[in-house]
Design a protein around this motif. Structure first.
Motif, PDB file in Angstrom:
ATOM      1  N   GLN A 176      27.008  72.052  36.252  1.00 17.00           N
ATOM      2  CA  GLN A 176      27.856  71.261  35.372  1.00 17.00           C
ATOM      3  C   GLN A 176      29.278  71.808  35.450  1.00 17.00           C
ATOM      4  O   GLN A 176      29.482  73.018  35.587  1.00 17.00           O
ATOM      5  N   LEU A 177      30.266  70.919  35.352  1.00 17.89           N
ATOM      6  CA  LEU A 177      31.665  71.289  35.451  1.00 17.89           C
ATOM      7  C   LEU A 177      32.340  71.083  34.097  1.00 17.89           C
ATOM      8  O   LEU A 177      32.288  69.979  33.538  1.00 17.89           O
ATOM      9  N   GLN A 178      32.940  72.142  33.589  1.00 20.81           N
ATOM     10  CA  GLN A 178      33.729  72.040  32.362  1.00 20.81           C
ATOM     11  C   GLN A 178      35.186  71.816  32.749  1.00 20.81           C
ATOM     12  O   GLN A 178      35.823  72.661  33.370  1.00 20.81           O
ATOM     13  N   ILE A 179      35.741  70.644  32.400  1.00 22.26           N
ATOM     14  CA  ILE A 179      37.099  70.322  32.806  1.00 22.26           C
ATOM     15  C   ILE A 179      38.052  70.414  31.615  1.00 22.26           C
ATOM     16  O   ILE A 179      37.638  70.329  30.451  1.00 22.26           O
ATOM     17  N   GLU A 180      39.313  70.617  31.937  1.00 19.80           N
ATOM     18  CA  GLU A 180      40.378  70.678  30.943  1.00 19.80           C
ATOM     19  C   GLU A 180      41.512  69.779  31.412  1.00 19.80           C
ATOM     20  O   GLU A 180      41.792  69.705  32.614  1.00 19.80           O
ATOM     21  N   ASN A 181      42.168  69.111  30.479  1.00 17.87           N
ATOM     22  CA  ASN A 181      43.283  68.247  30.843  1.00 17.87           C
ATOM     23  C   ASN A 181      44.263  68.134  29.693  1.00 17.87           C
ATOM     24  O   ASN A 181      43.951  68.457  28.546  1.00 17.87           O
ATOM     25  N   GLN A 182      45.447  67.650  30.039  1.00 16.40           N
ATOM     26  CA  GLN A 182      46.493  67.449  29.045  1.00 16.40           C
ATOM     27  C   GLN A 182      46.333  66.063  28.427  1.00 16.40           C
ATOM     28  O   GLN A 182      46.091  65.083  29.134  1.00 16.40           O
ATOM     29  N   ASN A 183      46.446  65.977  27.113  1.00 15.61           N
ATOM     30  CA  ASN A 183      46.331  64.685  26.436  1.00 15.61           C
ATOM     31  C   ASN A 183      47.634  63.917  26.588  1.00 15.61           C
ATOM     32  O   ASN A 183      48.669  64.282  26.026  1.00 15.61           O
ATOM     33  N   LEU A 184      47.589  62.861  27.384  1.00 16.74           N
ATOM     34  CA  LEU A 184      48.758  62.037  27.643  1.00 16.74           C
ATOM     35  C   LEU A 184      48.515  60.618  27.156  1.00 16.74           C
ATOM     36  O   LEU A 184      47.393  60.105  27.255  1.00 16.74           O
ATOM     37  N   PRO A 185      49.527  59.935  26.653  1.00 15.84           N
ATOM     38  CA  PRO A 185      49.368  58.522  26.321  1.00 15.84           C
ATOM     39  C   PRO A 185      49.169  57.695  27.591  1.00 15.84           C
ATOM     40  O   PRO A 185      49.820  57.924  28.603  1.00 15.84           O
ATOM     41  N   GLY A 186      48.234  56.765  27.519  1.00 17.18           N
ATOM     42  CA  GLY A 186      47.946  55.929  28.683  1.00 17.18           C
ATOM     43  C   GLY A 186      46.982  56.528  29.673  1.00 17.18           C
ATOM     44  O   GLY A 186      46.774  55.970  30.753  1.00 17.18           O
ATOM     45  N   LEU A 187      46.357  57.692  29.324  1.00 17.95           N
ATOM     46  CA  LEU A 187      45.396  58.341  30.220  1.00 17.95           C
ATOM     47  C   LEU A 187      43.991  57.844  29.904  1.00 17.95           C
ATOM     48  O   LEU A 187      43.523  57.941  28.767  1.00 17.95           O
TER      49      LEU A 187
END
Length: 449
Positions: A256-267
């Motif tokens: 399993q892959l734990q991902i992280e991302n930036q919260n952007l509008p329109g994503l």
């Protein structure tokens, strides 16, 4: 490569992506100081072993675990090879001329091969005929024809004499071959190991067939598709991203892959049908719906997650390009400038400017980077290997005969970067049936297409 960072010739002997190689080469000129007597420089991951050759650098990039003495010996051999190929002569020639010189043929050699081939066909013709007759008689049934159409056997017999002849046949050779042989013999006399053509082909085939060494690899890529109006304003600003997984064998597929991302509008995200959407939406974990089924294994990457970013404006562009053509008398002066955001370091930037039909190349008065004129399209390409903190802005000026200012549009831009808008990363990879994280390789890239 030149001291300004322009790569002239590059060869790789390990499995690496093009972006990784270009990044390493682009970083080298900034690591080399002036007035130093060292022949190598190290970073956190790699070692650069180099030798200045007038306005150029001869460069070998290895990992830090390699033997520095062997690296220096390799560099010394390459230096001898370069100096012997050039024979000490200095001449400004194009790549097309180099290719032409390498492909030079001899009419006498062709004539000799034709005569030799004719003699061989006369000598082996009766042998080939008798072989065909024997095969047909042996494999014929009561009706006189072949039982299973063994035409491939006849073909094998007819090819054997030709192959045997080609091993011993020799044609006339150009005089420079003797100098090359003398150079190779001198290297052998010094104890160097020289491979012939067959050995080189075998080595190259082994290198090209070497599979990736990392059992788990993750590739994160974003592609930008942007259309900007000539008088400012954005017509289209679309970003599409993909997370792809490569697993070498089934044993490593239960993960399993734990991902992280930036919260952007329109994503917005979309997952593969076999991915568990519930845990992805709630915990940002990429895992299979059925934990008893591993991810596909092999040499191909499997896309698992896709995303799209909209609602971005012109202020979010990684690179802005402005073009100012102005006509003065019988000439048109074209000034172009770029400005890059601080959040991105851009690699292999190419700005393509269309041109009116010209009799000769444009006169480039000033440029930050390199330029190339394509007379067929016609097109002027402005290239910058790396845009970082040292050159967030740059300009170019060139002059052509008087032309309509609209003939210099539309301008196209291409580049790549090592970070993305979404800033999506894989925080960890864990095995389903065992506790604890495992190691993996991650490649992140952003490209403007």
């Amino acid at each position: 490569m030149s001291k300004s960072g322009k790569v002239l010739v590059s060869r790789q002997f390990v499995d690496m992506t093009r972006g990784r190689i270009e990044g390493l080469l682009a970083a080298f000129p900034k690591l080399v100081g002036t007035g130093k007597q060292h022949t190598y420089v190290e970073t956190q991951d790699v070692r650069y072993v180099y030798q200045p050759i007038e306005a150029l650098y001869l460069l070998v990039i290895t990992n830090k675990q390699s033997n520095i003495l062997e690296d220096l010996d390799t560099l010394r051999l390459l230096s001898k090879l370069v100096s012997s190929i050039s024979l000490g002569n200095k001449e400004n020639i194009t790549v097309a001329q180099v290719k032409q010189y390498c492909e030079m043929e001899s009419n006498e050699e062709k004539l000799h091969k034709l005569i030799d081939r004719g003699k061989s066909e006369k000598a082996f013709g009766p042998m080939r005929t008798s072989s065909n007759v024997d095969m047909n008689n042996r494999d014929s049934g009561p009706g006189g024809g072949p039982l299973f159409g063994d035409s491939h056997k006849t073909k094998d017999h007819s090819l054997a004499p030709t192959l045997a002849r080609s091993k011993v046949a020799g044609g006339m050779k150009l005089g420079k071959g003797q100098k090359t042989n003398q150079f190779l013999e001198s290297l052998k006399a010094e104890g160097e190991v020289i491979l012939d053509d067959a050995q080189l082909i075998a080595v190259q085939s082994r290198l090209s067939s070497v599979p990736p060494s990392d059992p788990i690899s993750v590739t994160i890529e974003e592609k930008l598709n942007v259309t900007i109006k000539r008088d400012d304003g954005v017509n289209n600003f679309d970003i599409q991203g993909t997370l792809a997984l490569q697993v070498l064998n089934d044993a490593n597929g239960f993960i399993q892959l734990q991902i992280e991302n930036q919260n952007l509008p329109g994503l917005s995200f979309k997952t593969h049908p076999n991915i568990d959407k519930e845990i992805f939406n709630s915990q940002k974990i990429v895992g299979a719906k059925d934990p008893n089924r591993p991810f596909p294994s092999g040499q191909n990457e499997t896309p698992l997650v896709k995303w799209r970013i909209q609602e971005l404006n012109e202020a979010s562009l990684p690179l802005a390009v402005n073009c100012w053509p102005s006509v003065s008398g019988n000439e048109t002066f074209v000034n172009i400038e770029y400005e890059a955001l601080k959040m991105f370091d851009l690699h292999n930037v190419i700005i393509s400017i269309p041109l009116p039909a010209l009799r000769e190349a444009p006169s480039v008065r000033q440029i930050d980077g390199e330029w190339k004129y394509d007379s067929r399209n016609p097109l002027l390409e402005w290239s910058v290997i790396l845009i970082d903190q040292s050159n967030r802005s740059g300009s170019m000026e060139f002059v052509v005969p008087a032309a309509d200012p609209s003939s210099f549009f539309p301008i196209s831009v291409r580049f790549s970067a090592s970070n993305t808008f979404s800033d999506l990363k894989v925080g960890s990879v864990s095995v389903i049936f065992f506790s604890g994280p495992i190691s993996f390789r991650e490649l992140i890239q952003c490209r403007l297409i």
